[in-house]
Enzyme design. Sequence first.
Site, PDB file in Angstrom:
ATOM      1  N   HIS B 141      73.050  12.772  26.438  1.00  0.00           N
ATOM      2  CA  HIS B 141      73.305  12.340  25.065  1.00  0.00           C
ATOM      3  C   HIS B 141      71.933  12.086  24.432  1.00  0.00           C
ATOM      4  CE1 HIS B 141      74.518   9.476  21.899  1.00  0.00           C
ATOM      5  NE2 HIS B 141      75.758   9.879  22.063  1.00  0.00           N
ATOM      6  N   ASP B 218      72.578   6.182  32.550  1.00  0.00           N
ATOM      7  CA  ASP B 218      73.368   6.017  31.332  1.00  0.00           C
ATOM      8  C   ASP B 218      74.835   5.985  31.766  1.00  0.00           C
ATOM      9  OD1 ASP B 218      74.850   6.253  29.057  1.00  0.00           O
ATOM     10  OD2 ASP B 218      73.785   8.001  28.271  1.00  0.00           O
ATOM     11  N   GLN B 221      79.736   6.433  29.745  1.00  0.00           N
ATOM     12  CA  GLN B 221      81.013   7.113  29.921  1.00  0.00           C
ATOM     13  C   GLN B 221      81.599   6.881  31.312  1.00  0.00           C
ATOM     14  OE1 GLN B 221      82.704   8.580  27.553  1.00  0.00           O
ATOM     15  NE2 GLN B 221      81.148   8.868  25.968  1.00  0.00           N
ATOM     16  N   LYS B 244      82.991   1.385  23.906  1.00  0.00           N
ATOM     17  CA  LYS B 244      83.670   2.490  24.569  1.00  0.00           C
ATOM     18  C   LYS B 244      84.612   1.996  25.658  1.00  0.00           C
ATOM     19  CE  LYS B 244      79.777   5.619  23.822  1.00  0.00           C
ATOM     20  NZ  LYS B 244      80.225   6.580  22.831  1.00  0.00           N
ATOM     21  N   CYS B 384      76.268  14.603  19.816  1.00  0.00           N
ATOM     22  CA  CYS B 384      74.953  14.037  20.146  1.00  0.00           C
ATOM     23  C   CYS B 384      74.375  14.639  21.418  1.00  0.00           C
ATOM     24  CB  CYS B 384      75.001  12.516  20.269  1.00  0.00           C
ATOM     25  SG  CYS B 384      75.567  11.693  18.784  1.00  0.00           S
TER      26      CYS B 384
END
Lengths: 173, 428
Positions: B141, B218, B221, B244, B384
């Site tokens: 991303h 990261d 997700q 999220k 993104c």
Amino acid sequence: MDLYQELILEHSKRPHGAGLRDPFDAEVHHVNPTCGDEVTVRVHVSGDGTGAVLEDLSFDALGCSISVASTSMMAEEITGQPLSAATTKHAAIKSMLTSKGADPGDEDVIGDAVALAGVAKYPARVKCALLGWMALEDALAQAGHALRTADTTTSQPTTTDHRDAPNSTEGTP
Amino acid sequence: MTATHFTEAEVARIRADVAILSRTVRDGKTLVYLDSGATSQKPARVLDAEREWYERFNAAPHRGAHALSEEGTEAYESARSRIAAFIGAQPDEIVFTKNATEAINLVAYAFSNATTGGGGGTGDRFRIGPGDEIVVTEMEHHANLIPWQELARRTGATLRWLSVAEDGRLDLSDLDEVVNERTRVLAFTHQSNVLGTVNPVRELVARAQVVGALTVLDACQSVPHLPLDVRELGVDLLAFSGHKMMGPMGIGALWGRPEVLDAMPVFLTGGSMIETVTMESATYAPVPQKFEAGVPNAAQAIGLAAACDYLADLGMDRVHAHEMMLTERLLAGLAERPWVRVVGPTDTTDRGGAVAFVVEGVHAHDVGQILDDQGIAVRVGHHCAWPLHRKMRAVATTRVSVHVYNTTAEIDAFLEALDRVPEIFGVG
Ligand SMILES: Cc1ncc(COP(=O)(O)O)c(C=O)c1O
């Protein structure tokens, strides 16, 4: 759904006068950063002042049906026209697209592009429909023929072509 | 025992907690929300927690000694503990940020501060310059790419990356070459927000440890979708966003190993992050306060803790099982449509519930519009991750992403709505 009128699909599948041509006075590349639509527009202008004529407008559009159709309609409407006519049409289409539906567009002024009136109801798509027209405005300005309607642009001009960015596809440098 | 997905009755109860899911869009059509990868919807418990903060505790945490401030501080710190527990961490290993983007920038700026001698910190580990290398992957991303591009630009270090193969998985054939003794930091995504690919964290961490590179994960997700324990992952730092994972917007966190956070220079400076201040200079508070300058987003932190409690009560193993059941159904449905190309792994092995695809000959914007017209919310564009799209030869994709509140009926409704695309555009 009423957004996708036959005329729009027709223009998007077979864009009018697509392909970049010589000669040209200015070329610009615009992108819509939210979705990656891209358009390259070339203009060739003859004459000066009130006698200026847009001899040729050629383009290469990569994007959604709305942005490609709108650019195709633009080419159909203004290629070979005096710049004064291009100015009028540019203002008319911008007014229609940003009116949230209040301005239905005048077929006598903008031709096939009235089919894009439905786009005004979808704020997220207005940028798509304006992409080619904003590129035109920029290209004419670079060619020394600024359109009088100089408000904010909705797309971002770029000097490099993203598709050919050096680091984009090779993996590790 | 493997966890089971939620029954229809259970999902109905979850949906009843999330008011927005029962609204209609576009002239009375039932909303089918399949864009949780962008942001998730929130249960009443989260909204109530935020409201309760303002109705009962509102005061600046860690400032002042009155009753409200004390109770507010306690509520805020209790939120930190519950969020930490949710990912298997200790409370003072959690630094609140406004989102994952800020958390990653915090780390990138810690590197530049160390390099220019600012920000306190004791870490030689964070000093970086010409000859040093920063490694990311091609599936990042922009939030985990641009901060590193900028760090490289500021310091003269070199940015390198692991590439993505045709099947949407990392190509690790040159891992040992790309991650080498010059590598100072390896930053990569746990689960791709486009491809859905879940990356082999342990393998990447193992290589980074051999060469002494810091690892930054990261987890935007992954934290919302699967059971996760920071110590099992083995990374040094991990970032995620509250919005999220059924939490509020405006709150996220950086988790770090205590010794790493301790040695790391600060990023934002100002009130609340200091120990002593004179006109000339200041010394900084211990972790995590030294990274939390200014009055914090306390209500949002408490909302996020409520989201963690909500998900923990459902059971993250069951949340994951439920999403994988939906993903399997979705992938099977897409596979039946030859005019669809899935961009990413086509089976559920090491993948999550973000599924991007291309309808050949139709731009994603047009696909999204036709779905939207039928009340179905998906994401269109490059999500993104522009370099990844270029690599996968897609100008833009349409992405379906699920969360615990989605149903099999919604997947079916999406697939049926998708069939309008070839009808309208005359492809397929
Ligand atoms: C994988 C990944 N990383 C980072 C981010 C950035 O999250 P935020 O915008 O909440 O900081 C996102 C959100 O889109 C994401 O999906």
